[in-house]
Design an enzyme around this catalytic site. Structure first.
Site, PDB file in Angstrom:
ATOM      1  N   ASN A 166      38.382  26.809 -26.462  1.00 45.83           N
ATOM      2  CA  ASN A 166      37.129  27.416 -26.031  1.00 45.83           C
ATOM      3  C   ASN A 166      36.655  28.498 -27.006  1.00 45.83           C
ATOM      4  O   ASN A 166      35.775  29.297 -26.682  1.00 45.83           O
ATOM      5  CB  ASN A 166      37.254  27.999 -24.612  1.00 45.83           C
ATOM      6  CG  ASN A 166      38.383  29.013 -24.482  1.00 45.83           C
ATOM      7  OD1 ASN A 166      38.811  29.600 -25.468  1.00 45.83           O
ATOM      8  ND2 ASN A 166      38.869  29.195 -23.267  1.00 45.83           N
ATOM      9  N   HIS A 192      33.562  28.544 -10.625  1.00 49.91           N
ATOM     10  CA  HIS A 192      34.932  28.727 -11.113  1.00 49.91           C
ATOM     11  C   HIS A 192      35.822  29.303 -10.019  1.00 49.91           C
ATOM     12  O   HIS A 192      35.374  30.039  -9.142  1.00 49.91           O
ATOM     13  CB  HIS A 192      34.907  29.672 -12.321  1.00 49.91           C
ATOM     14  CG  HIS A 192      36.188  29.737 -13.066  1.00 49.91           C
ATOM     15  ND1 HIS A 192      37.149  30.683 -12.808  1.00 49.91           N
ATOM     16  CD2 HIS A 192      36.684  28.953 -14.070  1.00 49.91           C
ATOM     17  CE1 HIS A 192      38.168  30.505 -13.626  1.00 49.91           C
ATOM     18  NE2 HIS A 192      37.916  29.469 -14.406  1.00 49.91           N
ATOM     19  N   GLU A 222      27.932  30.007 -11.886  1.00 49.47           N
ATOM     20  CA  GLU A 222      28.204  30.083 -13.322  1.00 49.47           C
ATOM     21  C   GLU A 222      26.919  29.820 -14.093  1.00 49.47           C
ATOM     22  O   GLU A 222      26.027  29.113 -13.613  1.00 49.47           O
ATOM     23  CB  GLU A 222      29.252  29.049 -13.725  1.00 49.47           C
ATOM     24  CG  GLU A 222      30.639  29.326 -13.179  1.00 49.47           C
ATOM     25  CD  GLU A 222      31.666  28.351 -13.717  1.00 49.47           C
ATOM     26  OE1 GLU A 222      32.054  28.472 -14.892  1.00 49.47           O
ATOM     27  OE2 GLU A 222      32.090  27.465 -12.960  1.00 49.47           O
ATOM     28  N   SER A 255      32.099  25.406 -16.075  1.00 47.22           N
ATOM     29  CA  SER A 255      33.218  25.225 -16.992  1.00 47.22           C
ATOM     30  C   SER A 255      33.794  23.819 -17.001  1.00 47.22           C
ATOM     31  O   SER A 255      34.410  23.412 -17.981  1.00 47.22           O
ATOM     32  CB  SER A 255      34.331  26.228 -16.657  1.00 47.22           C
ATOM     33  OG  SER A 255      34.746  26.075 -15.308  1.00 47.22           O
ATOM     34  N   ASP A 268      28.247  34.358 -13.658  1.00 44.40           N
ATOM     35  CA  ASP A 268      29.372  34.367 -14.589  1.00 44.40           C
ATOM     36  C   ASP A 268      28.967  33.496 -15.773  1.00 44.40           C
ATOM     37  O   ASP A 268      28.927  32.272 -15.674  1.00 44.40           O
ATOM     38  CB  ASP A 268      30.618  33.808 -13.903  1.00 44.40           C
ATOM     39  CG  ASP A 268      31.814  33.716 -14.846  1.00 44.40           C
ATOM     40  OD1 ASP A 268      31.663  34.047 -16.039  1.00 44.40           O
ATOM     41  OD2 ASP A 268      32.884  33.293 -14.399  1.00 44.40           O
ATOM     42  N   HIS A 292      30.730  30.764 -20.410  1.00 44.08           N
ATOM     43  CA  HIS A 292      30.597  29.664 -21.372  1.00 44.08           C
ATOM     44  C   HIS A 292      29.194  29.558 -21.985  1.00 44.08           C
ATOM     45  O   HIS A 292      28.940  28.647 -22.770  1.00 44.08           O
ATOM     46  CB  HIS A 292      30.966  28.345 -20.694  1.00 44.08           C
ATOM     47  CG  HIS A 292      32.376  28.305 -20.200  1.00 44.08           C
ATOM     48  ND1 HIS A 292      33.439  27.978 -20.996  1.00 44.08           N
ATOM     49  CD2 HIS A 292      32.904  28.586 -18.980  1.00 44.08           C
ATOM     50  CE1 HIS A 292      34.559  28.047 -20.307  1.00 44.08           C
ATOM     51  NE2 HIS A 292      34.253  28.419 -19.069  1.00 44.08           N
ATOM     52  N   LYS A 334      35.804  33.441 -25.015  1.00 43.64           N
ATOM     53  CA  LYS A 334      35.231  32.128 -25.337  1.00 43.64           C
ATOM     54  C   LYS A 334      34.528  32.218 -26.695  1.00 43.64           C
ATOM     55  O   LYS A 334      35.187  32.264 -27.726  1.00 43.64           O
ATOM     56  CB  LYS A 334      34.284  31.669 -24.227  1.00 43.64           C
ATOM     57  CG  LYS A 334      34.887  31.713 -22.825  1.00 43.64           C
ATOM     58  CD  LYS A 334      36.074  30.808 -22.668  1.00 43.64           C
ATOM     59  CE  LYS A 334      36.563  30.673 -21.240  1.00 43.64           C
ATOM     60  NZ  LYS A 334      37.090  31.909 -20.625  1.00 43.64           N
TER      61      LYS A 334
END
Length: 392
Positions: A49, A135, A177, A181, A207, A210, A241
């Site tokens: 990642n 997540h 998110e 993910s 969040d 990513h 990440k």
């Protein structure tokens, strides 16, 4: 005599093995590099990642090394004792100014940051509305909190709107998110936010582990995608990440930051981030915002486009989920088939990882392919050729 504790463990482990869901840790060298080594064999790494390849950038490494020499390894204690230095404060201010939030607070990991915010802010009588595919750090924190957790259908605005209308008299925290993910798709923030803002007692927490560093203006993340401002009330950004280091930050209002400083056990009782990590993060964030970051993001996007075009041309019997991000999930279905496919790909020198329930929903085991700016054209071609071989 075997204790009841051991019996409980043995029973759970036996079930895990029967489901083909048993997890093993592997001794790997170079996991943050394009090539990794396992048991003396080299593999092309498609599980990292470190999306921009900054974990091995010489300027990031040099910053870490110099501060480690000058200031040592540990911060020496909690930020509430002796661990909060001018270097920590500078990074918090840098993040807050860049992302246009009043405050930023540093945490040791994204998982801890999510746990800290949800556990500290919510109480009895509150509601947490979580995207079903959020997540585990978000969902676990919500389950353990005093609030009532209700999950809405993945990226389904009508499902969320129904909950907001039904429970609008109470404090409601919507969590999602930015980039999911396991599926690699994005939350429809531009559509979500007007519905959330229409309810005075509702806040949005995103969040963006990513998306941060990759998407949006200068890598600001999903909340600034297409140069538009979709800032939530609470934003979590992760440094492990695209930033290539470790740690995380919570971006929020002044009052929320002060509230967390006073009442977040995760912040109060954790040793602060090491100064060398903070220094490396500062340099990495500077690179992300400059022409270096722009070039790396373009290389990553070129790799994504090349992979998706190539795999669609192959006509595989597996479903590639519709992701335009670095996360490219190849949906297989059952655990055993997924493990077998991963094994065949490793025989061809490719390191990929099987993702199985409960990390993903039942019957949706997949190979989670992650692409990075460190990959090149030949790497992508080798991956496509291996997938074509196992498909035959």
């Amino acid at each position: 005599m075997t204790s009841l504790w051991i019996q409980r463990c043995e029973k759970a482990l036996a079930i895990q093995k029967q489901k083909k869901a048993y997890r093993y840790r592997k001794l790997i060298s170079g996991g943050n590099d394009r090539i990794l080594t396992y048991q003396g064999k080299r593999y092309l790494n498609f599980s990292s990642n470190d999306y921009l390849g900054l974990a091995r950038h010489p300027e990031v490494i040099a910053a870490y090394q110099q501060v480690a020499i000058d200031e040592g390894i540990s911060s020496g204690g909690s930020g509430h004792v002796i661990g909060y230095s001018p270097r920590h404060q500078r990074l918090e201010n840098q993040l807050a100014n860049w992302l246009s939030f009043p405050r930023a607070l540093l945490f040791c990991s994204g998982y801890i940051a999510n746990q800290a915010v949800i556990s500290a802010l919510t109480t009895v009588g509150d509601y947490i509305f979580a995207d079903r595919l959020s997540h585990s750090s978000l969902l676990n924190a919500a389950i353990q909190s005093s609030a009532e957790l209700i999950r809405f259908r993945h990226n389904d605005i009508s499902s969320l709107q129904h909950l907001l209308q039904r429970f609008c008299q109470s404090n409601c925290l919507v969590i999602t998110e930015g980039v999911f993910s396991m599926d690699g798709d994005q939350a429809p923030l531009s559509t979500m936010i007007p519905y959330i803002r229409a309810v005075d007692s509702s806040w949005l927490m995103v969040d963006d582990a990513h998306g941060f560093g990759i998407l949006g203006l200068d890598g600001c993340g999903c909340c600034w995608d297409l140069n538009q401002d979709f800032r939530p009330e609470i934003l979590i950004v992760n440094f492990s990440k695209a930033v290539g280091v470790s740690g995380a930050a919570v971006l929020c209002q002044e009052q929320v930051a002060e509230y967390l400083i006073q009442f977040s056990s995760h912040l109060i009782y954790s040793t602060a981030l090491p100064p060398a990590i903070v220094a490396a993060t500062e340099v990495a964030l500077t690179l992300i915002r400059t022409i270096t970051g722009k070039a790396l993001r373009q290389q990553l996007q070129d790799n994504i486009n090349h992979f998706r075009y190539g795999i669609q041309a192959l006509g595989l019997g597996y479903r590639l989920l519709p992701s335009i991000t670095a996360i490219q999930p190849l949906l297989i279905g059952d655990n055993l088939s997924t493990l077998n496919l991963v094994s065949q790909l490793r025989e061809q020198g490719l390191w990929l990882t099987a993702i199985r329930p409960p990390t993903v929903p039942p019957n949706s085991a997949r190979i989670r392919i992650t692409l990075t700016a460190a990959h090149n054209y030949n790497d992508i071609e080798q991956l496509l050729e291996a997938l074509a071989n196992v498909n035959k």
